[in-house]
Scaffold this motif. Structure first.
Motif, PDB file in Angstrom:
ATOM      1  N   PRO A  46      72.742  11.296-104.388  1.00 34.30           N
ATOM      2  CA  PRO A  46      72.945  11.539-102.953  1.00 34.30           C
ATOM      3  C   PRO A  46      71.804  11.029-102.078  1.00 34.30           C
ATOM      4  O   PRO A  46      72.029  10.618-100.938  1.00 34.30           O
ATOM      5  CB  PRO A  46      73.064  13.061-102.867  1.00 34.30           C
ATOM      6  N   SER A  47      70.590  11.027-102.629  1.00 32.26           N
ATOM      7  CA  SER A  47      69.441  10.558-101.839  1.00 32.26           C
ATOM      8  C   SER A  47      69.556   9.072-101.519  1.00 32.26           C
ATOM      9  O   SER A  47      69.051   8.610-100.496  1.00 32.26           O
ATOM     10  CB  SER A  47      68.131  10.820-102.589  1.00 32.26           C
ATOM     11  N   LEU A  48      70.240   8.321-102.394  1.00 32.24           N
ATOM     12  CA  LEU A  48      70.424   6.896-102.130  1.00 32.24           C
ATOM     13  C   LEU A  48      71.412   6.704-100.975  1.00 32.24           C
ATOM     14  O   LEU A  48      71.189   5.867-100.094  1.00 32.24           O
ATOM     15  CB  LEU A  48      70.937   6.179-103.377  1.00 32.24           C
ATOM     16  N   VAL A  49      72.483   7.472-100.983  1.00 29.28           N
ATOM     17  CA  VAL A  49      73.444   7.404 -99.876  1.00 29.28           C
ATOM     18  C   VAL A  49      72.752   7.798 -98.570  1.00 29.28           C
ATOM     19  O   VAL A  49      72.965   7.164 -97.524  1.00 29.28           O
ATOM     20  CB  VAL A  49      74.641   8.333-100.141  1.00 29.28           C
ATOM     21  N   GLU A  50      71.915   8.818 -98.635  1.00 35.75           N
ATOM     22  CA  GLU A  50      71.172   9.255 -97.450  1.00 35.75           C
ATOM     23  C   GLU A  50      70.247   8.150 -96.950  1.00 35.75           C
ATOM     24  O   GLU A  50      70.107   7.930 -95.738  1.00 35.75           O
ATOM     25  CB  GLU A  50      70.352  10.510 -97.783  1.00 35.75           C
ATOM     26  N   ALA A  51      69.611   7.425 -97.879  1.00 32.16           N
ATOM     27  CA  ALA A  51      68.718   6.329 -97.499  1.00 32.16           C
ATOM     28  C   ALA A  51      69.505   5.192 -96.855  1.00 32.16           C
ATOM     29  O   ALA A  51      69.030   4.567 -95.899  1.00 32.16           O
ATOM     30  CB  ALA A  51      67.961   5.822 -98.725  1.00 32.16           C
ATOM     31  N   TRP A  52      70.702   4.922 -97.361  1.00 31.30           N
ATOM     32  CA  TRP A  52      71.537   3.896 -96.729  1.00 31.30           C
ATOM     33  C   TRP A  52      71.848   4.273 -95.289  1.00 31.30           C
ATOM     34  O   TRP A  52      71.742   3.457 -94.385  1.00 31.30           O
ATOM     35  CB  TRP A  52      72.850   3.737 -97.497  1.00 31.30           C
ATOM     36  N   GLU A  53      72.230   5.522 -95.087  1.00 31.24           N
ATOM     37  CA  GLU A  53      72.597   5.978 -93.749  1.00 31.24           C
ATOM     38  C   GLU A  53      71.391   6.009 -92.809  1.00 31.24           C
ATOM     39  O   GLU A  53      71.540   5.835 -91.596  1.00 31.24           O
ATOM     40  CB  GLU A  53      73.229   7.363 -93.815  1.00 31.24           C
ATOM     41  N   ALA A  54      70.210   6.214 -93.368  1.00 33.77           N
ATOM     42  CA  ALA A  54      68.994   6.256 -92.548  1.00 33.77           C
ATOM     43  C   ALA A  54      68.447   4.860 -92.275  1.00 33.77           C
ATOM     44  O   ALA A  54      67.559   4.690 -91.436  1.00 33.77           O
ATOM     45  CB  ALA A  54      67.925   7.104 -93.234  1.00 33.77           C
ATOM     46  N   GLY A  55      68.950   3.876 -93.007  1.00 29.64           N
ATOM     47  CA  GLY A  55      68.468   2.519 -92.825  1.00 29.64           C
ATOM     48  C   GLY A  55      67.193   2.215 -93.577  1.00 29.64           C
ATOM     49  O   GLY A  55      66.587   1.169 -93.374  1.00 29.64           O
ATOM     50  N   THR A  56      66.777   3.108 -94.468  1.00 28.64           N
ATOM     51  CA  THR A  56      65.557   2.878 -95.243  1.00 28.64           C
ATOM     52  C   THR A  56      65.839   2.149 -96.550  1.00 28.64           C
ATOM     53  O   THR A  56      64.921   1.758 -97.259  1.00 28.64           O
ATOM     54  CB  THR A  56      64.846   4.212 -95.541  1.00 28.64           C
ATOM     55  N   ALA A  57      67.116   2.004 -96.890  1.00 30.02           N
ATOM     56  CA  ALA A  57      67.540   1.225 -98.052  1.00 30.02           C
ATOM     57  C   ALA A  57      68.810   0.483 -97.661  1.00 30.02           C
ATOM     58  O   ALA A  57      69.584   0.961 -96.820  1.00 30.02           O
ATOM     59  CB  ALA A  57      67.790   2.122 -99.265  1.00 30.02           C
ATOM     60  N   VAL A  58      69.012  -0.678 -98.259  1.00 30.71           N
ATOM     61  CA  VAL A  58      70.170  -1.509 -97.913  1.00 30.71           C
ATOM     62  C   VAL A  58      71.051  -1.680 -99.153  1.00 30.71           C
ATOM     63  O   VAL A  58      70.584  -2.184-100.182  1.00 30.71           O
ATOM     64  CB  VAL A  58      69.722  -2.890 -97.398  1.00 30.71           C
TER      65      VAL A  58
END
Length: 238
Positions: A46-58
């Motif tokens: 879930p933290s990866l999905v959260e990072a995608w939504e935050a723009g900190t990971a693509v």
């Protein structure tokens, strides 16, 4: 790099759009991650999905496709504005062959256009391109190699009598004259306000002059921003 038939050569991922769709569906990050794990065949936290939504990971294109499936939407709903001819084709859901046929050109000609991101078709072919791929104005102008010409016209327009430039601009930018008129008037007023502030105290005048200079340097970007806001102000863009 040659064009590809992969239908998921997508524009850049738009985090705000993904977050908005998930929220509208009432899904938690954990639920989306669980669905992604099922689609991808490997664990997605879930933290990866959260990072995608935050723009900190693509996410990679494959993950965008899986995320779209998890959110019951199209991959196109999760990306931003197309910036190249290849991305326009992807958004339109067409293959290279389908696009070439629709435009009345050979497959090789379209492959070359995608590879160089340069459009040099006839007026009839250009009309077909605009109807078939609906390229964003910024993308179309860049593909036609007219970005520099556009900046020159815009700078002249905002620093002089802007109505005189509506006609020349409509021959470059594929938009209704009324839309361009409204945008150009807005840019003109913005620049004139900046110019008016240069008559204040030295420090404030210098800052105002710097803002005015920066505005002229990036005036085409301001044009596109204003047009996007005017055409679709409610849609998340990042």
């Amino acid at each position: 790099m040659p064009p590809t038939e992969d239908p998921h050569v997508l524009p850049p991922f738009a985090p705000a759009r993904a977050a908005a769709i998930r929220t509208q569906l009432g899904l938690t990050l954990g639920q989306v991650a669980w669905a992604l794990t099922a689609y991808c065949g490997s664990p997605v936290h879930p933290s990866l999905v959260e990072a995608w939504e935050a723009g900190t990971a693509v996410p990679e294109n494959a993950h965008v496709k899986a995320l779209a499936a998890a959110l019951w939407c199209s991959p196109v709903d999760l990306v931003g504005e197309a910036a190249t001819l290849a991305q326009c084709r992807t958004v339109a859901g067409l293959t290279v062959n389908e696009t070439a046929a629709a435009l009345g050109i050979t497959r090789g000609q379209w492959e070359d256009a995608e590879r160089r991101n340069r459009w040099q078709g006839t007026p009839a072919q250009t009309d077909a391109l605009l109807r078939t791929l609906c390229p964003p104005p910024a993308c179309f102008v860049a593909a036609c190699g007219k970005s520099a010409q556009l900046r020159v016209l815009l700078r002249e327009a905002v620093t002089t009598w802007w109505p005189n430039y509506i006609g020349p601009l409509t021959r470059i930018v594929p938009l209704d004259a009324a839309v361009l008129r409204h945008a150009l008037e807005h840019l003109h007023l913005t620049y004139q306000q900046m110019e008016g502030a240069t008559g204040g105290p030295p420090r404030q005048a210098a800052e105002a002059e710097a803002r005015a200079t920066d505005f002229l340097e990036r005036i085409d970007l301001y044009l596109w921003h204003h047009i996007r806001q005017a055409v679709n102000p409610a849609r998340p863009t990042s």
